[in-house]
Scaffold this motif. Sequence first.
Motif, PDB file in Angstrom:
ATOM      1  N   UNK A   1      39.493   6.562  26.781  1.00  0.00           N
ATOM      2  CA  UNK A   1      38.337   5.949  26.118  1.00  0.00           C
ATOM      3  C   UNK A   1      38.701   5.470  24.717  1.00  0.00           C
ATOM      4  N   UNK A   2      39.515   6.268  24.011  1.00  0.00           N
ATOM      5  CA  UNK A   2      39.965   5.853  22.677  1.00  0.00           C
ATOM      6  C   UNK A   2      40.748   4.553  22.773  1.00  0.00           C
ATOM      7  N   UNK A   3      41.602   4.440  23.803  1.00  0.00           N
ATOM      8  CA  UNK A   3      42.393   3.230  23.994  1.00  0.00           C
ATOM      9  C   UNK A   3      41.493   2.016  24.250  1.00  0.00           C
ATOM     10  N   UNK A   4      40.453   2.183  25.061  1.00  0.00           N
ATOM     11  CA  UNK A   4      39.542   1.074  25.350  1.00  0.00           C
ATOM     12  C   UNK A   4      38.823   0.625  24.077  1.00  0.00           C
ATOM     13  N   UNK A   5      38.367   1.582  23.285  1.00  0.00           N
ATOM     14  CA  UNK A   5      37.648   1.244  22.048  1.00  0.00           C
ATOM     15  C   UNK A   5      38.593   0.576  21.047  1.00  0.00           C
TER      16      UNK A   5
END
Length: 424
Positions: A8-12
């Motif tokens: 999720x951090x990567x997507x954001x």
Amino acid sequence: MIEFSIHKVWIIAKREYLERVRTRSFILSTFATPLLMGLFLILPALISTSTARGIVRDSERPVRIVIACDSRALAELARGELIRQQGARYEPSVVSPASPAEHAQLDKRLDTGDIEGYVWLDGPARTSRQVVFATGRTGDLILQRRLGEALSYAFAAERMVKQGSSAGDVAATLQPVNLIAVRAGESFSVYNAVRGAAVVLILMFVMLFSLLSYGVMVMRSVMEEKSSRITEVLLCAASAQELMTGKILGTGSVGLTQIAVWLTMAAFGASRSLYLRTAISVLGVGSSLIVYFVVFYILGYLLYSAIFAGVGAIFNSIDEAQQWNFVVILPLIASSAMILPVATSSDSPISVLVSLFPFCSPILMFERLAVHDPPPWQVALSLALLVATIGAAMFVSGRIYRTGILMYGKRPTIRELSRWLRHH
């Protein structure tokens, strides 16, 4: 326990990165900044070596100076020393004796532009050592300094001759010393103070510009999403800690991309331009210095962006947050003010302490690494303190962020902030 998802951090982070690198402002600042930096570095050099109206003229003919003196021998000594000095081309001439009629004639020649200036050395001036240099180029400090050195040489040589020294002895005694600084333990490694100052100013300008611009960008992004209520939608898919971490990493990647583009442009220019390749070689920008720059830039960005993210989560408008911007960037302002003292006295206790202070170390420890070789334990301690401070800033800002981004309508008090920090 709140689950932390790297995916999720990567997507954001990816969303933040792509959203910013596709803007016209990013493209414009990326390619316009090196051009402006080059202009502001070259322009002062042009101004310092010549007055604005004399730039073209000085390139065509030497600078003509008249030395009017009661003693021809003293004037000839000053004339010879001025010719001997390397740098700008000087064409000094001698007028002796220095009579009132000659004074008036020299004023006319100066008004018509036939000469750039004249030195008046009559009897009172020689006695008091208060010499008048009449010129229309009062801003040419280099000419004034070299002329002063030539006159000092002439006065000293005249005194030595009167005491019985031969011309050869006078020349040998007054021969200037060529002082070469070398790093301790490296006899053949010449340290150039001008080179160190140039490297520090260029790289530190880039670091300060990036830390401030991208740190504030994180804060503005947090406040925009908070005011538009987009955060409430995003929190349905990710936690507050994941949102803050992704935002910081994504925006920081934009800064690294910009710096990578600048380095690529410099490398490409060096491969095509002999002048630029020679300049980089003279400046001595080695790979180790670039690595230190990237390391301290990343750590400095993580520290200040975490603080800016917390500030953005506290306030409801840009106007309210701007009142605290100065407080946040005060260590960077203090670091800028300490650049010259640290460069001139890199190993002093105060310089060591401020370079170890985590909020100043991204600037000042990097400066010490550029102009001097600090002990390895100081560099390691600086990095350790900086990483520990980043962890603390991330923890505190994360606590504030997860509560503050959902608070609207009023500015929180100190008591409320302390309650946010205690809340699990």
